[in-house]
Structure formats: structure tokens, C-alpha cells
Design an enzyme around this catalytic site. Structure first.
Site, PDB file in Angstrom:
ATOM      1  CG  HIS A  62      10.085 -25.409  11.304  1.00 13.30           C
ATOM      2  ND1 HIS A  62      10.322 -25.351  12.644  1.00 13.30           N
ATOM      3  CD2 HIS A  62      11.124 -26.110  10.777  1.00 13.30           C
ATOM      4  CE1 HIS A  62      11.456 -25.981  12.922  1.00 13.30           C
ATOM      5  NE2 HIS A  62      11.964 -26.436  11.807  1.00 13.30           N
ATOM      6  CG  ASP A  67      -0.309   0.112   2.543  1.00 11.22           C
ATOM      7  OD1 ASP A  67       0.946   0.193   2.590  1.00 11.22           O
ATOM      8  OD2 ASP A  67      -1.021   0.145   3.577  1.00 11.22           O
ATOM      9  CB  CYS A 110       0.903  -2.580   4.846  1.00  7.53           C
ATOM     10  SG  CYS A 110       0.826  -3.744   6.221  1.00  7.53           S
ATOM     11  N   GLY A 117      -1.692  -5.727   8.534  1.00 10.73           N
ATOM     12  CA  GLY A 117      -2.894  -5.742   7.689  1.00 10.73           C
ATOM     13  C   GLY A 117      -2.692  -6.643   6.480  1.00 10.73           C
ATOM     14  CB  THR A 172       2.291  -2.770  11.073  1.00 15.84           C
ATOM     15  OG1 THR A 172       1.054  -3.206  10.462  1.00 15.84           O
ATOM     16  CG2 THR A 172       2.083  -1.436  11.750  1.00 15.84           C
ATOM     17  CG  HIS A 207       8.475 -29.158   9.985  1.00 16.31           C
ATOM     18  ND1 HIS A 207       8.275 -28.620  11.233  1.00 16.31           N
ATOM     19  CD2 HIS A 207       9.735 -29.662   9.967  1.00 16.31           C
ATOM     20  CE1 HIS A 207       9.390 -28.766  11.942  1.00 16.31           C
ATOM     21  NE2 HIS A 207      10.275 -29.403  11.196  1.00 16.31           N
TER      22      HIS A 207
END
Ligand code: RB5
Length: 316
Positions: free
Chosen positions: A265, A175, A232, A237, A234, A300
Site C-alpha cells: 500500500h 548502528d 538500530c 531512529g 528500536t 495507493h
């Protein structure tokens, strides 16, 4: 001339089939010697009848094939060893640490993470599916083999050296808050030789991150690309939105260890980053760690299958 060894378990089904397919797919300019062997082979066995039939349907002849055990000498003399599954490659890398840099599963080598499972005991239809799977993955491998060999002159600095330099098909999106980092990473990844499809955004104007998560996630699930990167402010989102798309395992990572583990993993197929949290340098290191690592499979795989099962159950 470069030597490629294709490896499966008993050297009676998958690897002999892979050998004739790869010989058939390679052009005359591509000069390799291709051999096949098994990790636990009983020497001197003919190729399985269904494998012979599946090969014959494509005009390929396995009648002269006799199984052989992968020997230390074969490993030492090989320039590239390609196994059918991640766990076979892992096992070989543990046994041949000095040669670990030339050992990959076909999935690792082509960046698809897929395994070519053993068709033994299956009917002709099962062998046909194996043949077609092999054909597709060997075609992808063939594109990477010259790149791999052209870099083999530089002595390796780490086990992941070659993987880092193998070209990957990637999707990227952001974004407005992630836009500058997206631009930075895109040009850096392209310079490193990767194919990068940029899904936008294309400037600093305010947009909604789920729209870009959707585009990149779609490209990943439709297998237009191998892995995706979403940025973005952080990374939160983007990871929330991408993880709503069936088949996506997006991991928000802020350190290299998590990025590596997300691939090894969790078989994550999208990395999400927060521009407002990370500097460009750290973001690049995190991306490198993510791209270099491969899924370890085994236990895994069982856990990842359970995640995907949850996704199935929780859908209305
Ligand atoms: C945009 O201001 C910001 O909310 C977005 O980039 C992201 O951080 C969301 O998780």
C-alpha cells in the site's frame, strides 16, 4: 522451449515494441519464444505508427505486427507473462488464479515497481521515451529470466514463491545496536541469492545511526539498489533519519503484516527494524514479507503521490 508473453492493453504500442526489443536483447543461447498480446485488444490492428517509427530508429521492424487478444490458451501455454503495469498484472492474476505464479508486471519482475505507461496519442518523442524505458527494464528482466526458469521446475508452494527466489539488489546498514542482527540478515540474504551491499557499521563500537541511514537512503534514491534495510536498537531512529531523505519511504515494522502492507500500500523502499525489539527469527520473517510483496498501485499510487507532494511542499 520457454514461452514469454508480453502484455499491454491494445497490443499496438508497448507490448509489440517490448517484443522486438526483447528479441533483440536476448542472445542466441537464451532460447525463448516471445509473443505479445493485449488485455483488451482489437485483433488484427497494425502497430501504431509512432511505435513502428520508434522501433525503426533502432533497426527493429514492426511492420508485420498484427494485434491479438490475450487468450486463455496463451496464458495456459506461457511460462512467463510480463505486463506493462502493476494493475494489468493484478487484473490478470485475478482472472487466471492458477497461473498467477507466472504473471508479473515488468516492474514487479525486476523489483523496480515502475510501470510502463501507455504512450498512445503521444508524439514520436513520447514513444522514444517508452522505447528507452522498455529497453532498460527488459535488460533487467533478462538477467532474471534464466533464474526464474531455472527454479520453475520446483512446484510452487505459494503465489510469492518465485518472487522470493528472484535475486534482488539490496542495501543494508545498522548502528552498533543493530550490528549483530545486520550481520545475521546479511549472510542469510546472501545465501538466498540476493546481492547485498553492506554500508556498515562494521563492529560493536558506538556510532550514530543517522550516518548509516544516510548511506542506505542515498543508495536507494540513486537507484543503486532496489530496497534498503536499516537496523538500530528500536528501528525508530533509523526510520526518522531515513524519512528525511527526499524520495525515501521508510517503514518501521515489527510484524509481517505491516511489512507486507508497507510494500503493497505504501510502496515503502526502506524497512527499518529494531534489534532490541525483535528476535532473529521474526526479523527474518519480516524481511521476507517485505521483499516478497509488490506495490499494488491504483488508488495507493494516488496516496503515495500525495505523500511525495507533501515532501515537496514542506521543503524550504
Ligand atoms: C542506540 O543506543 C539507540 O538509541 C539506537 O540504536 C536506536 O534505537 C535509535 O532509535
Amino acid at each position: 522451449m520457454k514461452k514469454i508473453v508480453l502484455v499491454c492493453t491494445g497490443n499496438t504500442c508497448r507490448s509489440p515494441l517490448a517484443k522486438v526489443l526483447l528479441e533483440n536483447l536476448s542472445t542466441e543461447e537464451e532460447e525463448f519464444i516471445i509473443d505479445s498480446a493485449g488485455i483488451s485488444a482489437f485483433p488484427g490492428q497494425r502497430a501504431a505508427e509512432m511505435a513502428r517509427r520508434a522501433a525503426r530508429e533502432r533497426g527493429l521492424d514492426l511492420s508485420a505486427h498484427r494485434s491479438q487478444q490475450l487468450s486463455k490458451r496463451m496464458v495456459r501455454e506461457a511460462d512467463l507473462i510480463l505486463t506493462m503495469t502493476g494493475s494489468q498484472a493484478h487484473r490478470l492474476r485475478l482472472s487466471y488464479r492458477d497461473e498467477s505464479k507466472i504473471i508479473f508486471s515488468l516492474g514487479e519482475f525486476t523489483g523496480s515497481s515502475e510501470n510502463v505507461e501507455d504512450p498512445i496519442g503521444g508524439d514520436l518523442e513520447v514513444y522514444r521515451q517508452t522505447r528507452e524505458q522498455l529497453k532498460k527494464i527488459l535488460q533487467a528482466a533478462l538477467e532474471r529470466i534464466p533464474v526464474f526458469f531455472s527454479q520453475a521446475g520446483d512446484l510452487p508452494v505459494s503465489k510469492n514463491y518465485y518472487r522470493r527466489r528472484i535475486r534482488m539488489n539490496l542495501a543494508i546498514g545498522s548502528d552498533h545496536a543493530g550490528y549483530p542482527l545486520k550481520e545475521n540478515l546479511t549472510s542469510w540474504l546472501k545465501e538466498a541469492g540476493h546481492n547485498v551491499v553492506d554500508f556498515g557499521t562494521d563492529g560493536p563500537d558506538s556510532v550514530d545511526y543517522p550516518d548509516y541511514a544516510r548511506k542506505v537512503a542515498r543508495a536507494v534514491v540513486l537507484q543503486e539498489v532496489e530496497l534498503g534495510i536499516l537496523i538500530c536498537g528500536t528501528g525508530i531512529g533509523m526510520s526518522m533519519a531515513a524519512n528525511k531523505v527526499k524520495g525515501i519511504r521508510a517503514a518501521r515494522c515489527q510484524d509481517c503484516y505491516s511489512a507486507r502492507m508497507a510494500r503493497r500500500h505504501n510502496n515503502a523502499n526502506i524497512l527499518t527494524l529494531g534489534e532490541r525489539v525483535l528476535g532473529n527469527g521474526l526479523a527474518r520473517e519480516i524481511v521476507s514479507a517485505f521483499l516478497e510483496e509488490n506495490f499494488a498501485g491504483d488508488r495507493h499510487q494516488r496516496r503515495v503521490d500525495k505523500i511525495m507532494q507533501l515532501e515537496k511542499e514542506m521543503r524550504d
